[in-house]
Design a protein around this motif. Structure first.
Motif, PDB file in Angstrom:
ATOM      1  N   ALA A 187      90.480  45.380  40.802  1.00 39.71           N
ATOM      2  CA  ALA A 187      91.643  46.142  41.259  1.00 39.71           C
ATOM      3  C   ALA A 187      92.100  47.134  40.203  1.00 39.71           C
ATOM      4  CB  ALA A 187      92.782  45.195  41.633  1.00 39.71           C
ATOM      5  N   VAL A 188      92.122  46.719  38.940  1.00 45.76           N
ATOM      6  CA  VAL A 188      92.507  47.619  37.853  1.00 45.76           C
ATOM      7  C   VAL A 188      91.494  48.754  37.741  1.00 45.76           C
ATOM      8  CG1 VAL A 188      92.783  47.810  35.344  1.00 45.76           C
ATOM      9  CG2 VAL A 188      93.819  45.891  36.576  1.00 45.76           C
ATOM     10  N   GLN A 189      90.229  48.425  37.805  1.00 49.17           N
ATOM     11  CA  GLN A 189      89.199  49.458  37.709  1.00 49.17           C
ATOM     12  C   GLN A 189      89.279  50.425  38.891  1.00 49.17           C
ATOM     13  OE1 GLN A 189      85.269  48.061  36.629  1.00 49.17           O
ATOM     14  NE2 GLN A 189      86.145  46.461  35.342  1.00 49.17           N
ATOM     15  N   ALA A 190      89.607  49.922  40.070  1.00 55.42           N
ATOM     16  CA  ALA A 190      89.758  50.790  41.246  1.00 55.42           C
ATOM     17  C   ALA A 190      90.932  51.758  41.049  1.00 55.42           C
ATOM     18  CB  ALA A 190      89.953  49.955  42.503  1.00 55.42           C
ATOM     19  N   LYS A 191      92.009  51.274  40.450  1.00 54.13           N
ATOM     20  CA  LYS A 191      93.156  52.150  40.181  1.00 54.13           C
ATOM     21  C   LYS A 191      92.767  53.225  39.168  1.00 54.13           C
ATOM     22  CE  LYS A 191      97.996  52.169  38.827  1.00 54.13           C
ATOM     23  NZ  LYS A 191      99.145  51.416  38.354  1.00 54.13           N
ATOM     24  N   TRP A 192      92.046  52.830  38.133  1.00 46.18           N
ATOM     25  CA  TRP A 192      91.555  53.802  37.155  1.00 46.18           C
ATOM     26  C   TRP A 192      90.705  54.856  37.858  1.00 46.18           C
ATOM     27  CZ3 TRP A 192      90.498  54.269  31.624  1.00 46.18           C
ATOM     28  CH2 TRP A 192      91.425  53.599  30.829  1.00 46.18           C
ATOM     29  N   GLN A 193      89.780  54.408  38.697  1.00 48.07           N
ATOM     30  CA  GLN A 193      88.885  55.349  39.381  1.00 48.07           C
ATOM     31  C   GLN A 193      89.688  56.355  40.201  1.00 48.07           C
ATOM     32  OE1 GLN A 193      86.061  56.761  39.155  1.00 48.07           O
ATOM     33  NE2 GLN A 193      84.602  55.458  40.241  1.00 48.07           N
ATOM     34  N   ALA A 194      90.674  55.851  40.939  1.00 42.42           N
ATOM     35  CA  ALA A 194      91.486  56.725  41.792  1.00 42.42           C
ATOM     36  C   ALA A 194      92.213  57.783  40.965  1.00 42.42           C
ATOM     37  CB  ALA A 194      92.472  55.902  42.606  1.00 42.42           C
ATOM     38  N   THR A 195      92.825  57.376  39.855  1.00 44.72           N
ATOM     39  CA  THR A 195      93.579  58.351  39.063  1.00 44.72           C
ATOM     40  C   THR A 195      92.657  59.291  38.301  1.00 44.72           C
ATOM     41  OG1 THR A 195      93.867  56.785  37.223  1.00 44.72           O
ATOM     42  CG2 THR A 195      95.658  56.925  38.847  1.00 44.72           C
ATOM     43  N   LEU A 196      91.557  58.798  37.781  1.00 47.74           N
ATOM     44  CA  LEU A 196      90.631  59.673  37.066  1.00 47.74           C
ATOM     45  C   LEU A 196      90.048  60.736  37.994  1.00 47.74           C
ATOM     46  CD1 LEU A 196      88.850  57.072  34.766  1.00 47.74           C
ATOM     47  CD2 LEU A 196      90.375  58.908  34.025  1.00 47.74           C
ATOM     48  N   LEU A 197      89.810  60.374  39.250  1.00 47.37           N
ATOM     49  CA  LEU A 197      89.301  61.342  40.227  1.00 47.37           C
ATOM     50  C   LEU A 197      90.400  62.287  40.704  1.00 47.37           C
ATOM     51  CD1 LEU A 197      86.916  59.034  42.269  1.00 47.37           C
ATOM     52  CD2 LEU A 197      86.233  60.945  40.789  1.00 47.37           C
ATOM     53  N   ASP A 198      91.629  61.805  40.772  1.00 48.10           N
ATOM     54  CA  ASP A 198      92.749  62.624  41.241  1.00 48.10           C
ATOM     55  C   ASP A 198      93.189  63.637  40.177  1.00 48.10           C
ATOM     56  OD1 ASP A 198      94.858  63.289  43.173  1.00 48.10           O
ATOM     57  OD2 ASP A 198      96.216  62.372  41.703  1.00 48.10           O
ATOM     58  N   HIS A 199      93.151  63.244  38.919  1.00 45.25           N
ATOM     59  CA  HIS A 199      93.559  64.115  37.823  1.00 45.25           C
ATOM     60  C   HIS A 199      92.408  65.046  37.439  1.00 45.25           C
ATOM     61  CE1 HIS A 199      96.473  60.743  36.296  1.00 45.25           C
ATOM     62  NE2 HIS A 199      96.839  61.232  37.458  1.00 45.25           N
ATOM     63  N   GLN A 200      92.733  66.056  36.636  1.00 43.89           N
ATOM     64  CA  GLN A 200      91.672  66.843  35.995  1.00 43.89           C
ATOM     65  C   GLN A 200      91.179  65.973  34.844  1.00 43.89           C
ATOM     66  OE1 GLN A 200      90.510  70.154  36.769  1.00 43.89           O
ATOM     67  NE2 GLN A 200      88.892  69.369  35.477  1.00 43.89           N
ATOM     68  N   THR A 201      89.940  65.565  34.889  1.00 43.84           N
ATOM     69  CA  THR A 201      89.407  64.637  33.889  1.00 43.84           C
ATOM     70  C   THR A 201      88.108  65.191  33.329  1.00 43.84           C
ATOM     71  OG1 THR A 201      90.346  62.781  35.124  1.00 43.84           O
ATOM     72  CG2 THR A 201      88.690  62.254  33.456  1.00 43.84           C
ATOM     73  N   TYR A 202      88.015  65.180  31.999  1.00 43.34           N
ATOM     74  CA  TYR A 202      86.797  65.606  31.327  1.00 43.34           C
ATOM     75  C   TYR A 202      86.233  64.449  30.515  1.00 43.34           C
ATOM     76  CZ  TYR A 202      87.985  70.427  32.445  1.00 43.34           C
ATOM     77  OH  TYR A 202      88.297  71.594  33.104  1.00 43.34           O
ATOM     78  N   THR A 203      84.919  64.434  30.434  1.00 44.32           N
ATOM     79  CA  THR A 203      84.216  63.469  29.601  1.00 44.32           C
ATOM     80  C   THR A 203      83.472  64.237  28.515  1.00 44.32           C
ATOM     81  OG1 THR A 203      82.331  63.524  31.140  1.00 44.32           O
ATOM     82  CG2 THR A 203      83.936  61.747  31.435  1.00 44.32           C
TER      83      THR A 203
END
Length: 154
Positions: free
Chosen positions: A45-61
């Motif tokens: 559940a925590v990882q799913a929340k991370w995934q949702a926000t990382l995809l929703d935000h502008q995210t760079y690796t």
């Protein structure tokens, strides 16, 4: 080092980098109990929340060869949510490049973040100013962070 836009397949590497960085780097400024509270539970559940926000935000690796060495994400309103650089790559300019890329991608009048004790000097060097010190409570454990802002260069 090269920057890339975050992709869903990057979640495992980003999440592991976060956990390792907090344990190795932030442990210099926070107690073991604070580190445990900061990391929180490692659940789907925590990882799913991370995934949702990382995809929703502008995210760079940030990558060196095939190794993830850092990542950062920012909301469309200019709130820098997460910035983590591998413990093995601190001081190499990776964080600066990630923050610069996000600020260029999100044109707002002011950027904001909540910086840890550890990250505060980095953000000050990037032009952010401390607005106030906060006490955050997670799992009944109190820890300090700093609300910081930076006026955009126009």
């Amino acid at each position: 080092m090269r920057l890339k836009t975050y992709e869903a397949k990057d979640l495992f590497d980003a999440y592991q980098l976060f956990r390792e960085t907090v344990q190795k780097v932030n442990s210099h400024d926070y107690s073991p109990a604070q580190i445990t509270a900061w990391l929180g539970p490692d659940t789907p559940a925590v990882q799913a929340k991370w995934q949702a926000t990382l995809l929703d935000h502008q995210t760079y690796t940030a990558w060196q060869d095939d190794e993830l060495v850092g990542f950062a994400d920012m909301t469309s309103t200019g709130y820098l949510d997460r910035l983590y650089v591998s413990a093995d790559h601190q001081g190499e300019g990776i964080g600066r490049e990630l923050v610069t890329a996000l600020e260029q991608a999100i044109p707002v009048s002011q950027y904001e973040t909540a910086a840890s004790i550890t990250a505060r000097p980095f953000f000050m060097a990037q032009g952010y100013q401390v607005i106030k010190q906060n006490t955050v409570v997670r799992d009944s454990v109190a820890m300090a962070n700093f609300s910081m802002v930076k006026k955009a260069n126009k």
